[in-house]
Design an enzyme around this catalytic site. Structure first.
Site, PDB file in Angstrom:
ATOM      1  N   ARG A   1      33.381  49.761  44.129  1.00  0.00           N
ATOM      2  CA  ARG A   1      34.812  49.997  44.237  1.00  0.00           C
ATOM      3  C   ARG A   1      35.539  48.675  44.206  1.00  0.00           C
ATOM      4  NH1 ARG A   1      36.847  54.811  45.612  1.00  0.00           N
ATOM      5  NH2 ARG A   1      38.756  53.731  46.229  1.00  0.00           N
TER       6      ARG A   1
ATOM      7  N   ASP B   1      43.535  38.124  48.335  1.00  0.00           N
ATOM      8  CA  ASP B   1      42.339  38.844  48.809  1.00  0.00           C
ATOM      9  C   ASP B   1      41.067  38.127  48.372  1.00  0.00           C
ATOM     10  OD1 ASP B   1      41.020  40.789  50.192  1.00  0.00           O
ATOM     11  OD2 ASP B   1      41.104  42.281  48.600  1.00  0.00           O
TER      12      ASP B   1
ATOM     13  N   LYS C   1      37.669  50.318  35.483  1.00  0.00           N
ATOM     14  CA  LYS C   1      38.234  50.700  36.774  1.00  0.00           C
ATOM     15  C   LYS C   1      39.132  51.901  36.561  1.00  0.00           C
ATOM     16  CE  LYS C   1      38.490  46.649  39.759  1.00  0.00           C
ATOM     17  NZ  LYS C   1      39.429  45.748  40.459  1.00  0.00           N
TER      18      LYS C   1
ATOM     19  N   ALA D   1      39.824  46.812  44.320  1.00  0.00           N
ATOM     20  CA  ALA D   1      41.056  46.908  45.098  1.00  0.00           C
ATOM     21  C   ALA D   1      41.668  48.287  44.950  1.00  0.00           C
ATOM     22  CB  ALA D   1      42.033  45.833  44.645  1.00  0.00           C
TER      23      ALA D   1
END
Length: 579
Positions: free
Chosen positions: A44, A156, A63, A46
């Site tokens: 997985r 992040d 994605k 963001a």
């Protein structure tokens, strides 16, 4: 139209509207989803699910969003990835509009997080790999921070969002679903607590220096191969509270001062005190001259059946003594260091001290001005068998030795290779296994046998019965074995027989010594464990007291907030009554 198709159509139209907006100039290809052959789910990101797929005969990662709430992150990542083009940032091939998905470069090496902490067998890596990963990460982030007309903040940065390719030697940054323009203010906390700068979760105002903080945590993590703030545990707010109060990852013994200084500067509470990512790139580029071998592919542990070793990975740098640091303005106290139990690390430390003494007048040239934290508490050593962090115990000697002329002195990279734990060895509870250099070598060659060896079976006594001469001498070293006697000489035969019996007694004594030494090591280990248990008990008591104080503080704060809320509500009611 079904609900699924309606959602897909809505996602498609929303993405299409964003893509076709006149203010957006996006450089990507619109890909027909029919050209993609999905193979398997790999993780997985963001937002959404990441799958491995085939597109135009090459491996790609796609994605896909799973819900309408992820559409915004999809648009953010599409917009940001379409702006960037850098060797250390994952490449965007294009996007599909129905269903909505991104088609990106596939990283066969997986994430840096899985390389560091994933399932066994874990790969070995050296200090050169660790430094190279951080250099490449800083280069990619520096590129983002320098973008025009608007710079980007990733927000992040963490090992799960750093991918590896080319045998683990090339790093690429991914997951731009939380990235923002540098002028943007944060409205909702995103990212991960262990790598998050304090200003990010303390308020909404932050700058590109939040990525610098995250980078400093990553540098500590790849050197130690330990999860940051793993000892705190519990929910994320506990880590945030600790970071807010000035807690930082523990300092690393034997880490060269230039690296330690750079790392602790990145941890500074004040963002203005942190270096820029451009400065980090310059410093790391300079330091990489002392870390050859970063282009060598990662090695996975092989099975040593003759030694009874498992294929679980072990620590490359478990000799590094670690002490936790808090960046509040207190004096250093209670520094607990784990003693190095192996001769190799002692030799490395002695080399370090000698080079420091010789080059003391020159060593200041590479000093970056330490901003080491102060209040120190002991971090309990990890006992996981899969630790394989990079050993930095010799690097400072190499840096100091070259400070005078600026030219790196070639040293063997074997000084920095990983170490292993032999199953029969008793190591200290500090998870400091003995050193085993990773070198390809064949089985130990046996000592050559003598030509025409004489054995007891060739001889008989005068009565014709076989002599029961002990065979223990065959296990001795070549120089300790008795010489072959003359069969026709009784005196020679008697001397040989006596020598053989003495050899048997010698082997018996040596075996007893070995067993006693082993028992001694076991007793020392048990004693050490008892001491550790006592220390852990004391630590748990202190931690319990600390948690009680923390709970009391939070309860007080809660009551204050509750009173403030009641006051505000009463004021609002009065205003409504008067109106």
């Amino acid at each position: 139209m079904s609900t699924a198709s309606a959602a897909s159509s809505s996602s498609s139209s929303s993405a299409s509207e964003m893509i076709e907006a006149p203010s957006q100039v996006l450089n990507f290809e619109e890909i027909d989803y029919k050209e993609i052959e999905v193979e398997e789910v790999v993780g997985r990101g963001a937002f959404g699910v990441v799958c491995k797929a085939k597109w135009r005969a090459k491996d790609v990662a796609i994605k896909q969003i799973e819900s309408e709430s992820e559409r915004k992150a999809f648009i953010v990542e599409l917009r940001q990835l379409s702006r960037v083009n850098h060797p250390n940032i994952v490449k965007l091939y294009g996007a599909c509009l129905n269903p909505v998905c991104l088609v990106m470069e596939y990283a066969e090496g997986g994430s840096l997080y899985n390389v560091l902490h994933g399932a066994e067998p874990l790969p070995y890596y050296t200090a050169a790999h660790a430094m190279s990963w951080c250099l490449q990460c800083s280069q990619g982030v520096a590129y983002l921070h320098s973008m025009q007309p608007k710079a980007l903040i990733h927000r992040d940065l963490k090992p799960p969002n750093l991918l590896l390719v080319a045998g683990g030697t090339v790093l690429k940054i991914c997951d731009f679903g939380t990235a923002c323009d540098i002028q943007t203010h944060m409205t909702n906390n995103k990212g991960s607590a262990a790598w998050m700068a304090p200003e990010v979760f303390e308020g909404s105002n932050y700058s590109e220096k939040c990525d610098v903080f995250s980078w400093g945590i990553i540098l500590w993590e790849v050197i130690t191969r330990r999860k940051p703030f793993d000892e705190i545990g519990g929910p994320a707010f506990r880590i945030m509270w600790a970071v807010h109060n000035g807690t930082r990852p523990p300092l690393i013994k034997n880490l060269p001062k230039p690296i330690e200084s750079l790392m602790t500067r990145c941890w500074s509470k004040d963002p203005s005190q942190r270096p820029s990512m451009e400065e980090i790139v310059k410093i790391m580029t300079h330091l990489m001259r002392y870390f050859p071998g970063a282009d060598e592919p990662l090695q996975y542990p092989c099975q040593y059946s003759d030694e009874g070793q498992s294929n679980s990975a072990t620590s490359t740098g478990s000799f590094m003594d670690i002490a936790s640091t808090n960046t509040s303005n207190k004096s250093d106290t209670n520094m607990e260091q784990v003693p190095a139990t192996n001769d190799t690390i002692k030799r490395l430390e002695s080399k370090l001290l000698k080079n420091q003494a010789k080059q003391q007048s020159e060593s200041g040239r590479l000093s970056l001005g330490a901003s080491r934290g102060s209040s120190v508490e002991s971090l309990p050593p990890t006992s996981e068998g899969k630790r394989m962090s990079a050993d930095m115990s010799e690097i400072e000697a190499r840096i100091v030795a070259t400070a005078g002329n600026g030219q790196p002195r070639r040293r063997s990279i074997q000084d920095l290779t990983v170490t292993g734990t032999e199953p029969g060895q008793v190591s200290s509870r500090s998870s400091s296994p003995s050193v085993r250099m990773i070198t390809t070598s064949g089985p130990t060659s046996e000592k050559p046998a003598r030509s025409h060896p004489w054995t007891p079976d060739d001889s008989t006594d005068t009565n014709g019965s076989d002599n029961s001469i002990p065979m223990a001498y065959l296990t001795l070293d070549h120089q300790l074995q008795p010489l072959a006697p003359c069969p026709n000489s009784k005196e020679s035969m008697a001397v040989f027989e006596q020598h053989c019996k003495m050899a048997q007694e010698y082997m018996k004594v040596q075996t007893e010594i070995a067993l006693l030494l082993q028992r001694k090591q076991e007793l020392v280990a048990e004693l050490d464990q008892d001491e550790k248990d006592q220390q852990n008990t004391s630590r748990l008591v202190q931690e319990h007291k600390k948690l009680l104080d923390e709970n009391k503080s939070l309860s007080t704060y809660y009551q204050q907030c509750k009173k403030q809320l009641e006051v505000i509500r009463s004021q609002q009611q009065k205003r409504q009554g008067t109106s």
